[in-house]
Each structure stands twice: as C-alpha cells, then as structure tokens.
Design a protein around this motif. Structure first.
Motif, short mmCIF file in Angstrom:
data_model
loop_
_atom_site.label_atom_id
_atom_site.label_comp_id
_atom_site.label_asym_id
_atom_site.label_seq_id
_atom_site.Cartn_x
_atom_site.Cartn_y
_atom_site.Cartn_z
N ALA A 26 -3.09 -4.13 9.22
CA ALA A 26 -2.42 -3.37 8.15
C ALA A 26 -3.45 -2.56 7.37
CB ALA A 26 -1.67 -4.32 7.22
N LYS A 27 -4.61 -3.17 7.08
CA LYS A 27 -5.68 -2.46 6.36
C LYS A 27 -6.14 -1.24 7.16
CE LYS A 27 -9.15 -5.05 4.66
NZ LYS A 27 -9.95 -6.28 4.37
N GLU A 32 0.82 -1.22 0.00
CA GLU A 32 0.00 0.00 0.00
C GLU A 32 0.85 1.28 0.00
OE1 GLU A 32 -3.23 0.31 -0.27
OE2 GLU A 32 -3.88 -1.77 -0.03
N PHE A 33 2.02 1.19 0.64
CA PHE A 33 2.88 2.38 0.73
C PHE A 33 4.27 2.07 0.18
CE2 PHE A 33 0.00 3.12 4.48
CZ PHE A 33 -0.67 4.21 3.93
N PRO A 34 4.37 1.89 -1.14
CA PRO A 34 5.67 1.46 -1.71
C PRO A 34 6.80 2.48 -1.50
CG PRO A 34 4.07 1.96 -3.44
CD PRO A 34 3.32 2.01 -2.16
N MET A 40 -5.68 -11.16 11.94
CA MET A 40 -5.53 -9.89 12.65
C MET A 40 -4.41 -9.04 12.05
SD MET A 40 -5.92 -10.77 16.67
CE MET A 40 -7.51 -10.93 17.48
N GLY A 41 -3.31 -9.69 11.68
CA GLY A 41 -2.18 -8.95 11.09
C GLY A 41 -2.59 -8.27 9.79
N LYS A 80 -12.06 -2.07 17.46
CA LYS A 80 -12.38 -2.81 16.23
C LYS A 80 -11.55 -2.38 15.02
CE LYS A 80 -16.36 -0.20 14.84
NZ LYS A 80 -17.57 0.26 14.96
N HIS A 81 -10.66 -1.41 15.22
CA HIS A 81 -9.70 -1.07 14.17
C HIS A 81 -8.28 -1.45 14.59
CE1 HIS A 81 -12.67 1.96 12.24
NE2 HIS A 81 -12.85 0.74 11.80
N MET A 82 -8.19 -2.38 15.53
CA MET A 82 -6.91 -2.93 16.01
C MET A 82 -6.02 -1.87 16.66
SD MET A 82 -7.66 -5.96 15.22
CE MET A 82 -6.28 -6.91 15.76
#
Length: 473
Positions: A360-361, A5-7, A355-356, A317-319
């Motif tokens: 990240a999402k 997502e963040f190259p 979860m991992g 809920k957004h980790m």
C-alpha cells in the motif's frame, strides 16, 4: 492504508468471503518481531470505518491487464487505476478429488475437519509444517498416524534437536490446561451460512490465523488423551478405498504399540493409506497439511506475468509485478528482489501483513511520484508463534538456510523448559531458534542485525550464568 492515504478515492476490495480477516491485539515485541491475533469480522465494519472502501463479495473470473479491467464471477466488470493481488494460496492436496482427503488451510476447512473428527477413531496426518504440528498436538481421543517426509518433526521451523525437545509433549498423557485465548470470533449464524458453506466448499476460504485451532473441539471418539505414532522419511504412495483394498487382499497394520511387533489389523476402515516405506494403515480420513501453492490461476490467463519458481507472481522491491499498475502481496507473490542476507520469504501471516502494508505504501508513493525505501521488516526474518504450548521465536537463517557447510551451531537446552540454538558464521550470528520463555529475542535480533564479531565470547555466548543482555545493551 490506501483508504487513509486517499480518502477521496474509491477503493474496492474483492473477496469471495462474507467476512474479512482483521489484525487485532497487535504488539510490536521488538524491532522486527510482531505478535497479533487474526480475527474474522463482517466486512461492513471495514466499510463503516473507511467510507471510501467498498467490499464486493465475488470472486475474480478474469483479469484483462491491457485494458485495466477486472471481471467478477457475478458478471460485473471494474476498471482500475492500480491493482494489488492478495489472493493468497491454496492447500497443496496430496490427492485431489478424494472425499477422504481433507486439506486444511482456512477457517471453513478447519470446521469440516472438526465435524469429521467427532466420529473418528483414527486419522492419518500428512505434512510437517506449522499446521500439521498444531493439529497433531491438539487432537485427543483419536489415534493419529503422522507421516512426515523428514527425519524429524517441524522441519520448516526447526532442526532435529528442537524436535527432540518437543517430542515428550506429544506423548504426555496429562495435558496442561490450555492458555485462555483472548480472540473473539465473528461467525455467521443461520441457514444461509450453511448454504454458503455448502456452495463454497470447493472455493478458497480465508487463511487460518495463528491460533486457528482455538475454539475448535478437536476430540475424537476414544477416551484416552494422546496417541500419536510418527512415521518418518516417508510420503503417501497410494490411497485405497475400502472396496479396492479388500480386493487387493493386502494387509494393513494396527496402531503400533511400543516395543512390540506391529500386528495385522482386523478392523475394516473407510480408507487405507500406503506409505513409501511399504506400511499400510487404515483410517477414517486423511488430513493433507502439506503446504500451499500460490493462488495465481484466475489471473494468469491472457496476462503475461513473470512467475517465480514456487509458482508465485514475481514482485520487485516495490511489490510491483511485471505488468504495469499491478502489485501483489502475501502468499500469492514471490519476492524476486535481492534479499537481505538474513531475510527469506516464507508464506506466513506475519509476512502477509507486512507485505500488504508495504505494498500500500508503494502504491501511494508511485501514485504521488515519490521515492520510497525498502521496509525495515524485510531486513531480518523474524517470526513468533506457539507450538505445543511453548513460545517459539525464529530469527534470520534459523536453519542455516543457504549458508552451505560454512557455519556452526551453538545449543543450550533445559529439558521441558527451554531450547536455544544459534547459527554462527565467521564469528557472526546469522540466525536463532528460541523455544520457551528465554527472553533472548531482542538481544539476538540486535546481534544478527548489527553483525558484530562475537568470536571473543565463544561458548560463553549461551552460558546461562552470564547475563548476555547486559553485555550488548
């Protein structure tokens, strides 16, 4: 996920291990069920694949969340914009610091175990989760005293009925040829690896994958195949070294033979275990397979994290943890959102992976200021594994977790072939345990997810003469 997502951003992975765990042979079995292998790979492979990832081989000494800084054990410091803590959990040892007590949770400890087993005639295994189950089944040529605090084996995964179904496999002398394992393993050869292992024996290794015992020769000194004696409803009260035990002038017991009174043991053992039921057994060493505790210690000092009852870092809920820009995923965290009625947290590989990925999402969405829905994998608890060479699928509230007395169970069992249990509440399916090749997992997954009223079907729901899939396609 972050690297994709963040190259153009730098992404640092801090790890104490020279290898990383990669998920391979991933297979989506159904909407929520996933099967995969876990493989150790050199970290350089990850860096080659994603040039913006840098792997730092060092443990974290301190986190200063107010300064957005991490200090590593090799004396360096790193600033972060966003941080995700995935430090897993460590084995809950019954007795810390005893050389005869081995905790098994990671690949290094599994190797230490194999070395000890090669010279052993009798071991005591304490614990009743997945690792204890696998261990006891895989060991041959060594007497095993298995101490469990429950009435039946495998309490974490199934009930007494399923345990009864599996027990004959434990006592069978003849072993089927093990199914070939398609996993390749990356191991570091040479003396620097031995040095590393010696230096890191007290450090946390990487957690075991679902087939951790594959490729380990779990064989003791004796010629027989399987000798397991289960002591139920007990825990370890005390451990004595040989000298202490001799001075106490107490009596230990021989390995119990069926239908005979247990006799005092004449052999002198390196270590003795006294159980809460009053029995004492001598053995070569003790395996502590009594679960894990979240590895939060390096991060708590000076940081005001909200911590769950089980010792994990609370995540929403957004980790996100309770501290700004810090997320957590896997065994280290405690899900503190309001869960779906048929999902619960369990410290398993499948959930750590989900979860991992989801963390990240969430980090991406937060950075870009986007909103994100809860990942579908948290709708239904679903886990597939193998015990005693049977395929085992557990779905939803498979042990009626949290349902109180307001539920009923339906069972179907064919000895040596399959065991099917469903948990019903108000005519709706809330959970299921499937052992063997039942082919019911997708149908049952759908029935639990859509909460259809099944009262009209009654006992026919598990009638083997009725093709249940046709009903609900």
């Amino acid at each position: 996920k972050l690297a994709m997502e963040f190259p153009s951003e730098d992404i640092f992975l801090m790890t104490t291990s020279p290898v990383i765990k990669a998920v391979t042979n991933f297979k989506q079995v159904s909407k929520t069920l996933e099967e995969f292998d876990v493989e150790e790979q050199p970290s350089s492979l990850l860096e080659k694949r994603y040039p913006n990832i840098k792997v730092m081989q060092s443990g974290v000494k301190q986190l200063k969340s107010d300064e957005h800084k991490i200090f590593t054990e090799d004396g360096k410091e790193y600033m972060y914009e966003k941080l995700c803590l995935c430090a897993g959990a460590k084995p809950k040892l019954i007795f810390e610091g005893n050389p005869y007590v081995l905790g098994i949770r990671d690949t290094d400890s599994a190797q230490a175990f194999q070395k000890n087993l090669a010279q052993s005639e009798r071991i005591v295994v304490v614990g009743n989760g997945g690792i204890a189950l696998e261990l006891v089944y895989e060991i041959h040529g060594c007497e095993v005293i298995w101490a469990i605090k429950d009435k039946a084996i495998g309490n974490t995964f199934f009930d007494a009925g399923a345990a009864e179904f599996l027990i004959p496999k434990l006592t069978a002398e003849k072993r089927e040829t093990p199914i070939e394992c398609k996993r390749t393993k990356y191991t570091m050869e040479g003396s620097e690896e031995k040095e590393r292992r010696r230096a890191a024996s007290d450090k946390l290794g990487s957690a075991l994958g679902p087939d951790w015992h594959e490729g380990l020769c779990l064989k003791g000194t004796k010629e027989f195949s399987h000798k397991v004696h289960i002591e139920t409803l007990c825990e370890v009260k005390k451990i004595y070294l040989q000298q202490e035990f001799i001075q106490l002038q107490r009596t230990s017991l021989t390995f119990p033979k069926e239908e005979k009174n247990v006799e005092p043991d004449e052999v002198l053992w390196p270590v003795y275990v006294e159980l809460t039921n009053g029995k004492i057994y001598g053995c070569d060493f003790i395996v502590s397979a009594t679960g894990v505790v979240p590895n939060v210690k390096p991060f708590l000092d000076g940081n005001n994290f909200a911590v769950g009852e089980d010792g994990g870092l609370n995540v929403d809920k957004h980790m996100r943890t309770s501290l700004p820009d810090i997320y957590a995923a896997g065994d280290i965290c405690t899900a503190s959102w309001e869960p779906s009625p048929v999902w619960h947290q369990m410290r398993l590989w499948t959930q750590a992976r989900q979860m991992g990925w989801y963390a990240a999402k969430c980090m991406v969405a937060d950075t870009l200021g986007e909103s994100i829905d809860m990942d579908f994998s948290f709708e239904l608890f679903a886990h597939v594994t193998k015990f005693f060479n049977y395929k085992v699928v557990v779905l939803g509230k498979y042990n009626a977790q949290g349902l109180g007395l307001d539920h009923e169970l339906m069972l179907r069992c064919t000895k040596g072939q399959e065991y099917v249990k469903v948990v019903m509440q108000n005519g709706r399916m809330m959970g299921a345990v499937l052992i063997g090749e039942t082919d019911l997992e997708e149908t049952f997954e759908n029935l639990i997810l859509n909460q259809m009223d099944l009262s009209a079907y009654g006992e026919d729901l598990l009638n083997p003469d009725i093709d249940i899939e046709d009903y609900f396609d």
